[in-house]
Each structure stands twice: as structure tokens, then as C-alpha cells.
Design a protein around this motif. Structure first.
Motif, PDB file in Angstrom:
ATOM      1  N   UNK A 174       0.837  -1.211   0.000  1.00 19.53           N
ATOM      2  CA  UNK A 174       0.000   0.000   0.000  1.00 19.53           C
ATOM      3  C   UNK A 174       0.871   1.260   0.000  1.00 19.53           C
ATOM      4  N   UNK A 175       1.937   1.233   0.745  1.00 23.14           N
ATOM      5  CA  UNK A 175       2.830   2.395   0.745  1.00 23.14           C
ATOM      6  C   UNK A 175       3.430   2.632  -0.634  1.00 23.14           C
ATOM      7  N   UNK A 176       3.777   1.553  -1.324  1.00 21.13           N
ATOM      8  CA  UNK A 176       4.360   1.679  -2.663  1.00 21.13           C
ATOM      9  C   UNK A 176       3.314   1.956  -3.732  1.00 21.13           C
ATOM     10  N   UNK A 177       2.024   1.872  -3.360  1.00 21.63           N
ATOM     11  CA  UNK A 177       0.931   2.090  -4.314  1.00 21.63           C
ATOM     12  C   UNK A 177       1.116   1.227  -5.562  1.00 21.63           C
ATOM     13  N   UNK A 178       1.344  -0.063  -5.335  1.00 26.09           N
ATOM     14  CA  UNK A 178       1.592  -0.982  -6.452  1.00 26.09           C
ATOM     15  C   UNK A 178       0.367  -1.092  -7.355  1.00 26.09           C
ATOM     16  N   UNK A 179       0.633  -1.202  -8.648  1.00 28.30           N
ATOM     17  CA  UNK A 179      -0.429  -1.323  -9.644  1.00 28.30           C
ATOM     18  C   UNK A 179      -0.114  -2.491 -10.575  1.00 28.30           C
ATOM     19  N   UNK A 180      -1.150  -3.145 -11.111  1.00 29.47           N
ATOM     20  CA  UNK A 180      -0.924  -4.270 -12.022  1.00 29.47           C
ATOM     21  C   UNK A 180      -0.010  -3.879 -13.179  1.00 29.47           C
ATOM     22  N   UNK A 181       0.910  -4.771 -13.493  1.00 30.14           N
ATOM     23  CA  UNK A 181       1.807  -4.546 -14.615  1.00 30.14           C
ATOM     24  C   UNK A 181       3.074  -3.799 -14.275  1.00 30.14           C
ATOM     25  N   UNK A 182       3.147  -3.211 -13.081  1.00 29.95           N
ATOM     26  CA  UNK A 182       4.363  -2.495 -12.703  1.00 29.95           C
ATOM     27  C   UNK A 182       5.486  -3.481 -12.406  1.00 29.95           C
ATOM     28  N   UNK A 190      15.527 -12.529   0.116  1.00 28.08           N
ATOM     29  CA  UNK A 190      15.325 -13.688   0.975  1.00 28.08           C
ATOM     30  C   UNK A 190      14.735 -14.859   0.216  1.00 28.08           C
ATOM     31  N   UNK A 191      13.674 -15.439   0.789  1.00 24.50           N
ATOM     32  CA  UNK A 191      13.011 -16.590   0.162  1.00 24.50           C
ATOM     33  C   UNK A 191      11.851 -16.171  -0.729  1.00 24.50           C
ATOM     34  N   UNK A 192      11.801 -14.887  -1.088  1.00 24.27           N
ATOM     35  CA  UNK A 192      10.836 -14.420  -2.077  1.00 24.27           C
ATOM     36  C   UNK A 192       9.465 -14.063  -1.564  1.00 24.27           C
ATOM     37  N   UNK A 193       9.289 -13.997  -0.245  1.00 19.20           N
ATOM     38  CA  UNK A 193       7.959 -13.762   0.311  1.00 19.20           C
ATOM     39  C   UNK A 193       7.307 -12.469  -0.140  1.00 19.20           C
ATOM     40  N   UNK A 194       8.059 -11.363  -0.133  1.00 15.57           N
ATOM     41  CA  UNK A 194       7.506 -10.073  -0.543  1.00 15.57           C
ATOM     42  C   UNK A 194       7.082 -10.097  -2.001  1.00 15.57           C
ATOM     43  N   UNK A 195       7.915 -10.641  -2.859  1.00 12.17           N
ATOM     44  CA  UNK A 195       7.597 -10.670  -4.290  1.00 12.17           C
ATOM     45  C   UNK A 195       6.394 -11.563  -4.571  1.00 12.17           C
ATOM     46  N   UNK A 196       6.344 -12.721  -3.931  1.00  8.25           N
ATOM     47  CA  UNK A 196       5.203 -13.622  -4.116  1.00  8.25           C
ATOM     48  C   UNK A 196       3.911 -12.923  -3.715  1.00  8.25           C
ATOM     49  N   UNK A 200       0.924 -11.894  -6.377  1.00  2.00           N
ATOM     50  CA  UNK A 200      -0.378 -12.529  -6.210  1.00  2.00           C
ATOM     51  C   UNK A 200      -1.484 -11.528  -5.899  1.00  2.00           C
ATOM     52  N   UNK A 201      -1.182 -10.501  -5.117  1.00  2.00           N
ATOM     53  CA  UNK A 201      -2.223  -9.580  -4.664  1.00  2.00           C
ATOM     54  C   UNK A 201      -2.297  -8.280  -5.459  1.00  2.00           C
ATOM     55  N   UNK A 202      -1.216  -7.908  -6.144  1.00  2.00           N
ATOM     56  CA  UNK A 202      -1.193  -6.622  -6.833  1.00  2.00           C
ATOM     57  C   UNK A 202      -0.823  -6.726  -8.309  1.00  2.00           C
ATOM     58  N   UNK A 203      -0.561  -7.923  -8.806  1.00  2.00           N
ATOM     59  CA  UNK A 203      -0.369  -8.115 -10.238  1.00  2.00           C
ATOM     60  C   UNK A 203       0.881  -7.502 -10.824  1.00  2.00           C
TER      61      UNK A 203
END
Length: 414
Positions: A174-182, A190-196, A200-203
Motif C-alpha cells: 500500500x505504501x508503494x501504491x503498487x499497480x498491475x503490470x508495474x 530472501x526466500x521471495x515472500x515479498x515478491x510472491x 499474487x495480490x497486486x499483479x
């Protein structure tokens, strides 16, 4: 106490600083010594099994005290190390012990820091491998199912460790204001938790950078299991070796490992990673104190690490022409995260010990002390954890509102 050996007498002089709380000490001869307020609700019992403990403290200060614990030379009666170290923090004992500068200690510290200084990429790799390549099965026995090894975000007392980590990821997204396709780059993934989570939730599409081969191997397996291999790539390289630009940037629990001499290099690289008007978030352990990692932490836990003060972070961001939009401290959240990790560690202690001969009693005591001492540092001491949100360019965009409130994260993943 005048008739006691010099080392024992010195340790009790340190304990005489205790005014808040109560500490009883039983020495190897069965003698008892009392420090502080007997009527205090905080009551602890330090049992010294080996007389060598005292000389180790006299020679090496706080480092010697910690090494003596690793050797099994002393215990707190109920293994309440976080409360014991909290008592030392509260009464200034820990600060006094860390300030000891003896010739043997100076030699140890200088030798260790010259060997682990992360100016060179190969030193950074060795430092990472020392801690993070202990084995994925080891970490799986005390982390949550997301395999997140950084501060969680607690909103309710009943939050599980996994809920805390998912809420942390949601807050960052939410802080990064992620949008689909970005495109999102994660330095120290690490083990990829943030990216996964973000994919999955922000596309978004994600790129993870790590120096740990062990972490990368399992991260790739987890990404493949979720069918996200076309959306996430994991690269085993130093951040200084990476090219390309991305819409969004995140780094969680990695900045404290780059070393003070590399702060500027890291921020300059961050600026290059971001596209014009790109947004980044730095999540890092910090400190309110002028004292940094102690000698014991430098040698046994995080070689080459340097915990920054907040002004050091913001100064380097500004020098790199990255503007700070928001900064938040999650200090108490890390204390709770560490409490969960330690509880899991103790529950699975026998399983961890069975994994490999390297996980012997000395190693297990070292890790228990690490987890509890860091919990005490965040709960009672000057340790912090900061999330700094920043952006590329001169103007914060109106289509990127700061509507990432804690309530938003609270309702996520229920």
C-alpha cells in the motif's frame, strides 16, 4: 565482596548498577549475591556454573559474557534471557559492559572487522553466507510459512506470526501504491515472500536480488510451485552488479548489512534502479544509540553489519536525490516478531539439533541468546526498525496518496 577474585568482584560491581528490578546471583560455590529491589515484580536468578565466567567478562566485557553463555558456563534459572538483558538495558549495565576496552578485546574486534568489512563484493558474499546459508531446513523450523526473516506487523495480540508477516507485506504494498503490470525490484529478497505476495495480490512483475544461494534455490522452488515463474525472477548477485530500471523498489532487512562505507553506494544504486517518478521503500533495522553492533554480534551473528541511525539513512537518500515521503518506526513490532521466532525455536530445538552436527549445544545456545538479546534490544534498548518511503523526482504525485493507514493493513488477510 572484597575477598572475591577480581573477575567475580568486577562483574558484581557492574550488577550493583541495578536499581530497578531484582537480580539474585548464585556463584559456583553456592554463595548468593543480591542486586536491586527485592520487592520488584521483575525478579531474575543468574546461576554461574563455571568460575571462568568472571575472568572472561573481565577480559572481554559483554562479548565475554555472551561467549560464556555459549559455553554453558551460566544460565538464567528459567532461561529468561530477554528479561535479563532487558534488566541490564534498563539499569545501564549493558552499556557499561559494552564500553570496556581491553587489549584482548580490541585485538579481537579489529581483526574481525578487517576480515568482514563489506567494501568488497566477495566480503559481502561471505558475510551473507555466514548467517543466511545455514540451511533452509534450519530456518523453516522457526519462521512462519511465508519464510519471512524480518520484522512483522502486529495489529492484534492474537495475531499469529504468519498474520504479522502478511500484514507487513500488505502495508508495504500500500505504501508503494503498487499497480498491475508495474515492475518491482526487491534487493535482499530472501526466500521471495515479498515478491510472491506483491505478484499474487497486486499483479506486478518482480525481480529479486540475493547473495544467498541457499535462499535463492528455495525461493525459485516456491515460485515455481505457485506457477509464478513467468512473473518473478531471482538473481544471485550483489546489488552493485545489477542493471535496469523499475517502477518500484523495495529492500527489507538488507540495508543494515551493506556497511557504513557503502551507504552512499547503495542509495546511488537505488536511484538508478528507479524510473522517473518511481517509488521506493527501505525497511531496515536502525538504532537511537551511538553504539552499534557489539563485538559478539559482529563475530558470531552478523559479521560486517552496521546498524544506521535515522539521520544517516535520510542524509544518504537526499544525497542520491531521493525525496523522503514518509518514515515510520516499527520498533515494538520487531520485539514481538522475535518473541515468536524464539518460541518456535525452543519448540523445535530437538528437531533442529537432529538436522546436522553443526547444530550442537553451543550453536543452539548462541542462537537462543541472539534471538532473546535482540528481542530485549527492541523492547528495552535503543534498537529500531524503520520503513522509509521515498520517490524519484521533485514532486510527489497526487495519484499516489498516502492512504496506507494501519487500519488498511489491519483488515488485510483476515
Amino acid at each position: 565482596m572484597q575477598n572475591l577474585p577480581s573477575g567475580e568482584r568486577y562483574l558484581y560491581q557492574l550488577f550493583s548498577l541495578i536499581k530497578v528490578g531484582y537480580l539474585k546471583v548464585t556463584n559456583p560455590q553456592g554463595q548468593e549475591f543480591n542486586f536491586g529491589d527485592r520487592n520488584s515484580t521483575v525478579s531474575l536468578h543468574l546461576i554461574v556454573h563455571n568460575q571462568n565466567t568472571y575472568d572472561r567478562v573481565l577480559s572481554f566485557g559483554a562479548m565475554g559474557f555472551c561467549e560464556a553463555y555459549m559455553e554453558g558456563w551460566w544460565d538464567e534459572e528459567e532461561s529468561r534471557l530477554s528479561e535479563l538483558i532487558g534488566l541490564f538495558h534498563t539499569n545501564g549495565v549493558y552499556t557499561k559492559a559494552r564500553s570496556i576496552l581491553t587489549l584482548p578485546l580490541i585485538i579481537k574486534v579489529v581483526t574481525q572487522r578487517l576480515r568482514t568489512m563489506p567494501i568488497l563484493i566477495q566480503n559481502s558474499r561471505k558475510n551473507v553466507q555466514h548467517h543466511y546459508d545455514l540451511g533452509n531446513d534450519f530456518y523453516q523450523h522457526f519462521l512462519d510459512p511465508t519464510l519471512t526473516y524480518s520484522c512483522g506487523y502486529r495489529q492484534r495480540e492474537t495475531d499469529s506470526l504468519e498474520q504479522m508477516q502478511l500484514q507487513k507485506y500488505e502495508l508495504i504494498c500500500r505504501k508503494l501504491a503498487l499497480k498491475p503490470g508495474e515492475s518491482l525490484i526487491d534487493i535482499g529478497c530472501g526466500w521471495g515472500g515479498m515478491l510472491i505476495y506483491a505478484v499474487e495480490h497486486y499483479g506486478v512483475k518482480g525481480t529479486g536480488i540475493t547473495l544467498s544461494g541457499e535462499q535463492a534455490k528455495l525461493a525459485i522452488e516456491r515460485i515455481e510451485e505457485k506457477g509464478l515463474s513467468d512473473r518473478i525472477q531471482i538473481i544471485v548477485k550483489d546489488y552493485r552488479e545489477i542493471q535496469g530500471q523499475y517502477d518500484k523498489f523495495v529492500s527489507i532487512g538488507m540495508f543494515e548489512h551493506v556497511g557504513k562505507g557503502n551507504f552512499s553506494t547503495f542509495m546511488q544504486a537505488t536511484a538508478k534502479f528507479l524510473k522517473p517518478n518511481g517509488i521506493g521503500l527501505l525497511h531496515t533495522v536502525g538504532t537511537n544509540s551511538t553504539q552499534r553492533n557489539g563485538a559478539w554480534v559482529d563475530k558470531y551473528i552478523f559479521p560486517g553489519a552496521y546498524v544506521p541511525q535515522l539521520h544517516e539513512i535520510t542524509r544518504e537518500l537526499m544525497t542520491a536525490k531521493l525525496s523522503v515521503a514518509h518514515c515510520e518506526s516499527l520498533k515494538p513490532h520487531y520485539a514481538e516478531t522475535l518473541r515468536h521466532w524464539r518460541n518456535n525455536f525452543i519448540i523445535n530445538r530437538s528437531k533442529i539439533s537432529a538436522l546436522s552436527p553443526i547444530y550442537d549445544e553451543r550453536f543452539l545456545r548462541m542462537w537462543d541468546l541472539y534471538l532473546q538479546s535482540f528481542e530485549a534490544g527492541f523492547r528495552y534498548g535503543g534498537m529500531q526498525v524503520y520503513q522509509c518511503l521515498f520517490y524519484q523526482g521533485k514532486q510527489w504525485r497526487f495519484d499516489t496518496p498516502l492512504t496506507f493507514s494501519t487500519q488498511a493493513a489491519l483488515t488485510a488477510n483476515r
